[in-house]
Design an enzyme around this catalytic site. Structure first.
Site, PDB file in Angstrom:
ATOM      1  N   PRO A   2       0.801  -1.212   0.000  1.00  0.00           N
ATOM      2  CA  PRO A   2       0.000   0.000   0.000  1.00  0.00           C
ATOM      3  C   PRO A   2       0.839   1.269   0.000  1.00  0.00           C
ATOM      4  CG  PRO A   2      -0.381  -1.327   1.985  1.00  0.00           C
ATOM      5  CD  PRO A   2       0.709  -1.966   1.234  1.00  0.00           C
ATOM      6  N   GLU A   3       0.617   2.091  -0.994  1.00  0.00           N
ATOM      7  CA  GLU A   3       1.208   3.428  -1.041  1.00  0.00           C
ATOM      8  C   GLU A   3       0.052   4.427  -0.943  1.00  0.00           C
ATOM      9  OE1 GLU A   3       3.947   3.775  -4.376  1.00  0.00           O
ATOM     10  OE2 GLU A   3       4.381   1.634  -4.296  1.00  0.00           O
ATOM     11  N   HIS A  92      -2.779 -14.318  11.100  1.00  0.00           N
ATOM     12  CA  HIS A  92      -2.036 -13.059  11.201  1.00  0.00           C
ATOM     13  C   HIS A  92      -2.942 -11.851  11.414  1.00  0.00           C
ATOM     14  CE1 HIS A  92       1.424 -15.364   9.997  1.00  0.00           C
ATOM     15  NE2 HIS A  92       0.869 -15.663   8.847  1.00  0.00           N
ATOM     16  N   ARG A 112       3.633  -9.998   7.435  1.00  0.00           N
ATOM     17  CA  ARG A 112       5.055  -9.669   7.526  1.00  0.00           C
ATOM     18  C   ARG A 112       5.383  -8.716   8.670  1.00  0.00           C
ATOM     19  NH1 ARG A 112       6.215  -9.486   1.166  1.00  0.00           N
ATOM     20  NH2 ARG A 112       4.115 -10.318   1.146  1.00  0.00           N
ATOM     21  N   ARG A 153      22.147  16.296  -4.443  1.00  0.00           N
ATOM     22  CA  ARG A 153      22.843  15.524  -5.477  1.00  0.00           C
ATOM     23  C   ARG A 153      22.324  14.094  -5.569  1.00  0.00           C
ATOM     24  NH1 ARG A 153      27.785  18.727  -4.630  1.00  0.00           N
ATOM     25  NH2 ARG A 153      28.223  19.541  -6.702  1.00  0.00           N
TER      26      ARG A 153
END
Length: 272
Positions: A2-3, A92, A112, A153
């Site tokens: 998920p973003e 989970h 996870r 940079r």
DNA sequence: CGCATTTCCTGGAGGC
DNA sequence: TGCCTCCAGGAAATGC
């Protein structure tokens, strides 16, 4: 994984279904995914109402009455779903928050365990410790602010993934936005001068908006609150398309490692 | 302080 | 079929 678009999709659904609803119970199956206020969660939140559901970067913020916030981060494999109370509990599932029988149970599942939930009972802690280090929201970012971020940079991909610089992009949408702007992921950020910098910011916003419209990208784990998949993966131009022809020029999409992350790009459309 | 690198974790894929 | 190894990646922790 998920973003921002996936999290935004989840937040909108949670907002519709949970606002003004009363928490009846809370069950913690795995204490080590719960952070913040150490008091037992059930006693802490039972009886409170959901005031607002919002998003900051990839974090989901459920604000309850009497100044308590639950901040969920889904990490890699985290899911938030609303199930009937008597639905089987998936493996989970670490935290369950019960609402009325007609609403169901908010379940946080994360195999996870890169994700977690923060129980924040103090506004100072919330702003300072948890969300203070996040950069601006990309969808609210102006050209001037973006140019300030680019004054470095570092490789542009590393910069866009750095949540303290700009918050909400992950591996998928960084690659897709760089492709849309025709920018090589290893380009030094300070080499991006106008008009390219403006193009990149527009590409970031457009990619995110389109992904939100498609309710995110489902590759493996991500599902919406009601268990549906997103569909933006069908519009991916580079991510997950290694070796396949670029949709613009036909050159094979390449996969390299940038900033320690697998990175997909078109060598012809995104020259260094 | 800034930036790069390492680490956490499990399920799925692929090799044999 | 079963066992092994490898890989995915967000972001905190660690190391210059």
């Amino acid at each position: 994984m998920p973003e921002l678009p996936e999290v935004e999709t989840i937040v909108r659904e949670l907002r519709t279904r949970l606002t003004r609803r009363r928490v009846e119970s809370a069950t913690v199956e795995r204490a080590d995914v719960v952070h913040g206020d150490p008091r037992p969660l059930d006693a802490l939140i039972a009886g409170r109402l959901v005031k607002t559901v919002d998003r900051r970067a990839k974090r989901i913020i459920i604000e309850l009455t009497r100044n308590l916030r639950l901040v969920f981060h889904l990490g890699m494999s985290g899911r938030l779903t609303i199930d009937d109370h008597d639905n089987p509990i998936a493996k989970h599932t670490h935290v369950r928050i019960g609402f009325g029988r007609e609403i169901g149970e908010l379940r946080f599942r994360d195999p996870r365990r890169f994700g977690g939930v923060w129980v924040l009972t103090d506004a100072g802690e919330y702003v300072g410790k948890r969300l203070g280090r996040l950069g601006p929201e990309p969808l609210e970012l102006a050209a001037k602010g973006f140019r300030r971020i680019l004054a470095s940079r570092r490789q542009i991909k590393a910069l866009l993934l750095d949540q303290s610089k700009i918050a909400g992009l992950g591996n998928i949408y960084t690659d897709e936005a760089l492709y849309a702007a025709g920018v090589h992921p290893m380009t030094p950020a300070d080499a991006l001068v106008e008009p390219i910098a403006g193009q990149l910011l527009r590409a970031i916003k457009q990619t995110l908006r389109r992904a939100i419209r498609a309710r995110g990208s489902t590759l493996m784990d991500y599902r919406t609150v009601d268990g549906q998949t997103g569909s933006f993966q069908r519009q991916h131009r580079v991510y997950g398309r290694t070796g396949q022809p670029c949709r613009k020029c036909g050159a094979p999409i390449e996969r390299i490692i940038v900033a320690g992350r697998s990175t997909c790009f078109c060598p012809r459309c995104q020259p260094l």
